[in-house]
Design a protein around this motif. Structure first.
Motif, short mmCIF file in Angstrom:
data_model
loop_
_atom_site.label_atom_id
_atom_site.label_comp_id
_atom_site.label_asym_id
_atom_site.label_seq_id
_atom_site.Cartn_x
_atom_site.Cartn_y
_atom_site.Cartn_z
N GLN A 66 45.74 141.12 115.89
CA GLN A 66 45.71 139.69 115.53
C GLN A 66 45.44 138.82 116.76
N GLU A 67 46.02 139.15 117.89
CA GLU A 67 45.81 138.35 119.10
C GLU A 67 44.36 138.45 119.58
N VAL A 68 43.77 139.64 119.50
CA VAL A 68 42.37 139.80 119.89
C VAL A 68 41.47 139.00 118.94
N VAL A 69 41.76 139.09 117.65
CA VAL A 69 41.00 138.33 116.65
C VAL A 69 41.15 136.83 116.91
N THR A 70 42.35 136.40 117.24
CA THR A 70 42.59 134.99 117.52
C THR A 70 41.67 134.48 118.62
N MET B 103 42.38 143.14 126.29
CA MET B 103 41.85 144.51 126.19
C MET B 103 42.82 145.50 126.83
N GLY B 104 43.49 145.08 127.90
CA GLY B 104 44.53 145.92 128.48
C GLY B 104 45.67 146.14 127.50
N ALA B 105 46.06 145.07 126.80
CA ALA B 105 47.12 145.20 125.79
C ALA B 105 46.69 146.14 124.67
N VAL B 106 45.44 146.03 124.26
CA VAL B 106 44.91 146.92 123.22
C VAL B 106 45.00 148.38 123.69
N TYR B 107 44.59 148.61 124.90
CA TYR B 107 44.64 149.97 125.44
C TYR B 107 46.06 150.54 125.35
#
Length: 118
Positions: free
Chosen positions: A76-80, A108-112
C-alpha cells in the motif's frame, strides 16, 4: 506473490482505491479551496467511500492469497507513492523533486525486507 491472479487483483484494487483516496485527501486543496472546510470534508468523505469499497476487498483478497499483514501495508505504501507523484505533478501542478526518488528507493528497501523469503 504478484505471480497469481489474486496478487494482481490485489495490486489493481489497491491502485484504484489509492487514486480515490489521493483525490479525497488532496484534491480539495485545488478544487474546493474557496469553500469552507466542512464542505471539503463532506466531499472528501464521499470520495473516500469509493476508496473503502476497493481497499477492503483488496486487503481481503491479498490476505487470503497469502500476503502477510506487513506485506499488504508495504505494498500500500509503494502504491501510495506511485499514485501520489503523478497526481501531485499532473493534477496539482507541483514540480518533480528528487526527494520523490529517494523516498521510492527507501520504500524499495522496505519491500525487499518485507518480501524476502516469501
Amino acid at each position: 506473490m504478484f505471480t497469481t491472479a489474486a496478487g494482481w487483483q490485489t495490486l489493481g484494487l489497491l491502485m484504484l482505491s489509492n487514486l480515490f483516496m489521493t483525490f479525497a485527501w488532496y484534491g480539495h486543496l485545488k478544487d474546493l479551496a474557496a469553500k469552507p472546510w466542512w464542505i471539503a470534508a463532506l466531499v472528501s468523505w464521499g470520495i473516500a467511500l469509493f476508496e473503502y469499497l476497493l481497499q477492503v476487498p483488496a486487503n481481503r483478497i491479498g490476505y487470503g492469497a497469502g500476503f502477510s499483514l506487513a506485506q499488504l501495508k508495504i505494498t500500500q505504501e509503494v502504491v501510495t507513492l506511485a499514485v501520489f507523484v503523478p497526481f501531485s505533478m499532473l493534477y496539482m501542478g507541483q514540480g518533480f523533486r528528487s526527494d520523490f526518488l529517494w523516498a521510492g528507493l527507501c520504500l524499495m528497501g522496505a519491500v525487499y525486507f518485507i518480501f524476502r523469503g516469501a
